[in-house]
Design an enzyme around this catalytic site. Structure first.
Site, PDB file in Angstrom:
ATOM      1  N   ARG A 181       0.840  -1.217   0.000  1.00  0.00           N
ATOM      2  CA  ARG A 181       0.000   0.000   0.000  1.00  0.00           C
ATOM      3  C   ARG A 181       0.872   1.264   0.000  1.00  0.00           C
ATOM      4  NH1 ARG A 181      -3.128  -3.651  -0.699  1.00  0.00           N
ATOM      5  NH2 ARG A 181      -5.234  -3.820   0.121  1.00  0.00           N
ATOM      6  N   SER A 251     -10.867  -0.987   3.106  1.00  0.00           N
ATOM      7  CA  SER A 251     -10.153  -1.122   4.379  1.00  0.00           C
ATOM      8  C   SER A 251      -9.819   0.260   4.918  1.00  0.00           C
ATOM      9  CB  SER A 251      -8.836  -1.867   4.173  1.00  0.00           C
ATOM     10  OG  SER A 251      -9.070  -3.153   3.671  1.00  0.00           O
ATOM     11  N   GLU A 347      -5.598   3.722   6.160  1.00  0.00           N
ATOM     12  CA  GLU A 347      -5.158   3.469   4.788  1.00  0.00           C
ATOM     13  C   GLU A 347      -5.528   4.632   3.856  1.00  0.00           C
ATOM     14  OE1 GLU A 347      -5.643  -0.515   2.491  1.00  0.00           O
ATOM     15  OE2 GLU A 347      -6.811   0.990   1.437  1.00  0.00           O
TER      16      GLU A 347
HETATM   17  N1  EPU Z   1     -10.772 -11.040  10.071  1.00  0.00           N
HETATM   18  C1  EPU Z   1     -11.508 -11.180  11.234  1.00  0.00           C
HETATM   19  N2  EPU Z   1     -12.542 -10.311  11.449  1.00  0.00           N
HETATM   20  C2  EPU Z   1     -12.848  -9.328  10.583  1.00  0.00           C
HETATM   21  C3  EPU Z   1     -12.088  -9.183   9.400  1.00  0.00           C
HETATM   22  C4  EPU Z   1     -11.040 -10.053   9.173  1.00  0.00           C
HETATM   23  O1  EPU Z   1     -11.249 -12.060  12.046  1.00  0.00           O
HETATM   24  O2  EPU Z   1     -13.787  -8.583  10.862  1.00  0.00           O
HETATM   25  C5  EPU Z   1      -9.691 -12.010   9.798  1.00  0.00           C
HETATM   26  C6  EPU Z   1     -10.083 -12.941   8.642  1.00  0.00           C
HETATM   27  O3  EPU Z   1     -10.812 -14.039   9.091  1.00  0.00           O
HETATM   28  C7  EPU Z   1      -8.740 -13.340   8.088  1.00  0.00           C
HETATM   29  C8  EPU Z   1      -7.898 -12.085   8.321  1.00  0.00           C
HETATM   30  O4  EPU Z   1      -8.546 -11.324   9.330  1.00  0.00           O
HETATM   31  O5  EPU Z   1      -8.191 -14.383   8.838  1.00  0.00           O
HETATM   32  C9  EPU Z   1      -7.690 -11.276   7.048  1.00  0.00           C
HETATM   33  O6  EPU Z   1      -8.982 -10.885   6.553  1.00  0.00           O
HETATM   34  P1  EPU Z   1      -9.285 -10.760   4.970  1.00  0.00           P
HETATM   35  O7  EPU Z   1      -8.788 -11.934   4.244  1.00  0.00           O
HETATM   36  O8  EPU Z   1     -10.725 -10.403   4.831  1.00  0.00           O
HETATM   37  O9  EPU Z   1      -8.373  -9.599   4.481  1.00  0.00           O
HETATM   38  P2  EPU Z   1      -7.964  -8.214   5.144  1.00  0.00           P
HETATM   39  O10 EPU Z   1      -6.599  -8.335   5.701  1.00  0.00           O
HETATM   40  O11 EPU Z   1      -9.039  -7.764   6.100  1.00  0.00           O
HETATM   41  C10 EPU Z   1      -6.860  -7.304   2.966  1.00  0.00           C
HETATM   42  C11 EPU Z   1      -6.854  -6.013   2.205  1.00  0.00           C
HETATM   43  C12 EPU Z   1      -8.130  -5.877   1.380  1.00  0.00           C
HETATM   44  C13 EPU Z   1      -8.177  -7.047   0.414  1.00  0.00           C
HETATM   45  C14 EPU Z   1      -8.158  -8.353   1.215  1.00  0.00           C
HETATM   46  C15 EPU Z   1      -8.075  -9.569   0.318  1.00  0.00           C
HETATM   47  C16 EPU Z   1      -5.589  -4.390   3.497  1.00  0.00           C
HETATM   48  C17 EPU Z   1      -5.624  -3.235   4.436  1.00  0.00           C
HETATM   49  N3  EPU Z   1      -6.770  -4.894   3.158  1.00  0.00           N
HETATM   50  O12 EPU Z   1      -7.956  -7.245   3.876  1.00  0.00           O
HETATM   51  O13 EPU Z   1      -8.039  -4.674   0.625  1.00  0.00           O
HETATM   52  O14 EPU Z   1      -9.348  -6.999  -0.388  1.00  0.00           O
HETATM   53  O15 EPU Z   1      -6.973  -8.383   2.057  1.00  0.00           O
HETATM   54  O16 EPU Z   1      -6.811  -9.626  -0.248  1.00  0.00           O
HETATM   55  O17 EPU Z   1      -4.512  -4.810   3.089  1.00  0.00           O
HETATM   56  C18 EPU Z   1      -8.620  -2.355   0.658  1.00  0.00           C
HETATM   57  O18 EPU Z   1      -7.411  -2.117   0.669  1.00  0.00           O
HETATM   58  O19 EPU Z   1      -9.480  -1.428   0.665  1.00  0.00           O
HETATM   59  C19 EPU Z   1      -9.074  -3.738   0.697  1.00  0.00           C
HETATM   60  C20 EPU Z   1     -10.359  -4.074   0.784  1.00  0.00           C
END
Ligand code: EPU
Length: 353
Positions: A181, A251, A347
């Site tokens: 990012r 995010s 972010e």
């Molecule tokens: N999780 C929770 N509770 C929640 C949300 C997430 O326990 O409310 C856990 C999930 O179960 C998982 C982990 O956290 O084990 C990661 O969650 P997820 O795979 O949904 O991805 P993320 O880290 O929350 C990132 C990016 C997203 C992108 C997704 C998929 C960032 C800040 N965010 O989200 O990007 O779509 O991975 O690759 O890096 C964005 O930047 O706007 C965005 C949506």
């Protein structure tokens, strides 16, 4: 590679005064710009920048408005480049791998529209980045990423125009200094250039990236890029609110990078904590999980709330402003810091003042 600013289009500088930007940002934060322009050609862009420089107006750049935190009032000129052309070039050079194509795309093209058009043509490389809101010109700024793929993986070069002079030049991918990012556009080149065009290097050769989450489980063994893009859209629709229905900026916090030592200490206390060791020797944690563990999912504070299915997304129910949103964001960050000792960073870009 140069660029032709004098592109033969009649000079006309259309600048709106006191423009309402509340529907130009996906968080629907109320914002009025003193001046607003959406130039559709390089020469029109150079003209509006020239006018702003002569008038000594501060210049603020806007893409699709999906990753910004706008104030109530923005003095000076807000520019949203609307360069809409894109074309595919098939190189006939021995040093270019067979099957590789170069996609030239104007900064104003909608990112998701481009992804679906490329996937439908059978071109691989950006299908995992389907349904990310925003414009192509904004994509390199935060090196958009999802489902194991980042823009940096396919970006060949970026054309920019200097705000102070209207001079155009190209940066290759290395010169963009991409990170998680992060890019040079958030650092040395902040407020210095506007992105006008990207060149992406895509391929006809299958190269599916299906390691993230349950993506592979949703697809046949040999999927098409279009099938991958559609599966990504399905996953995103299940978890993330559609900004056209419930205002949000994806995010709200970056996933924090901590030392391996700190990660090991936390894992001893929270063995189920999601963690992703990085090549850099650090470990990336899931900000959504940290917020969720603090019991904040679904929390509402006036006009804003924590999304009920994804704690990393803050939503705007309407009637709020940036001040109200930052109050909730600061509360969340304080809770996470108190419990885990980790400082979360927003972010989206905080646009001054
Ligand atoms: N999780 C929770 N509770 C929640 C949300 C997430 O326990 O409310 C856990 C999930 O179960 C998982 C982990 O956290 O084990 C990661 O969650 P997820 O795979 O949904 O991805 P993320 O880290 O929350 C990132 C990016 C997203 C992108 C997704 C998929 C960032 C800040 N965010 O989200 O990007 O779509 O991975 O690759 O890096 C964005 O930047 O706007 C965005 C949506």
């Amino acid at each position: 590679m140069g660029c032709n600013v004098n592109d033969g289009v009649a000079k006309q500088v259309n600048i709106a005064s006191r423009a309402d930007l509340s529907s130009e940002n996906t968080l629907k934060l109320p914002c009025q710009a003193e001046y607003f322009a959406t130039p559709g050609t390089l020469s029109a862009l150079s003209d509006v920048l020239g006018k702003a420089n002569r008038e000594e107006w501060p210049i603020t750049l806007l893409g699709g408005g999906s990753n910004v935190l706008l104030p109530d009032w923005l003095p000076g000129l807000v520019v949203r480049p609307a360069l809409q052309q894109w074309w595919v070039a098939v190189p006939d050079r021995p040093e270019i791998a067979k099957g590789d194509v170069f996609v030239h795309v104007g900064a104003g093209v909608n990112w998701h529209t481009l992804v679906m058009a490329m996937a439908a043509r059978g071109l691989w490389g950006i299908e995992n980045l389907a349904l990310i809101p925003g414009s192509c010109g904004a994509a390199p700024v935060q090196n958009i990423g999802a489902y194991g793929v980042e823009l940096a993986d396919t970006l060949h070069s970026v054309q920019v125009m200097e705000l102070a002079t209207g001079r155009c030049y190209w940066l290759n991918a290395n010169e963009c200094v991409f990170g998680y990012r992060d890019s040079i556009f958030k650092r040395n080149l902040t407020d210095k250039v506007v992105i006008t065009q990207l060149i992406l290097r895509l391929s006809r050769k299958p190269m599916p990236q299906l390691n993230y989450g349950d993506l592979a489980a949703r697809l046949p063994r040999l999927p098409t890029p279009l099938a991958v893009a559609e599966a990504v859209c399905d996953i995103r629709r299940e978890k993330l609110p559609d900004p056209n229905v419930l205002a949000n900026a994806g995010s709200f916090f970056k996933n924090p990078l901590v030392s391996d030592h700190q990660a090991a200490q936390l894992l001893a206390r929270y063995p189920s904590m999601p963690h992703f060791p990085q090549a850099s020797g650090q470990t990336k944690l899931a900000a959504g999980w940290l917020i969720d563990q603090c019991g904040l999912k679904g929390l509402r504070d006036g006009a804003f709330g924590v999304h009920q299915h994804q704690a990393l997304v803050l939503v705007h129910f309407g009637g709020g402003d940036r001040h109200g949103l930052m109050k909730l964001a600061n509360y969340i960050a304080a809770q996470v810091e108190g419990r885990f000792g980790i400082l979360l960073e927003p972010e989206p870009r905080l646009i001054n003042p």
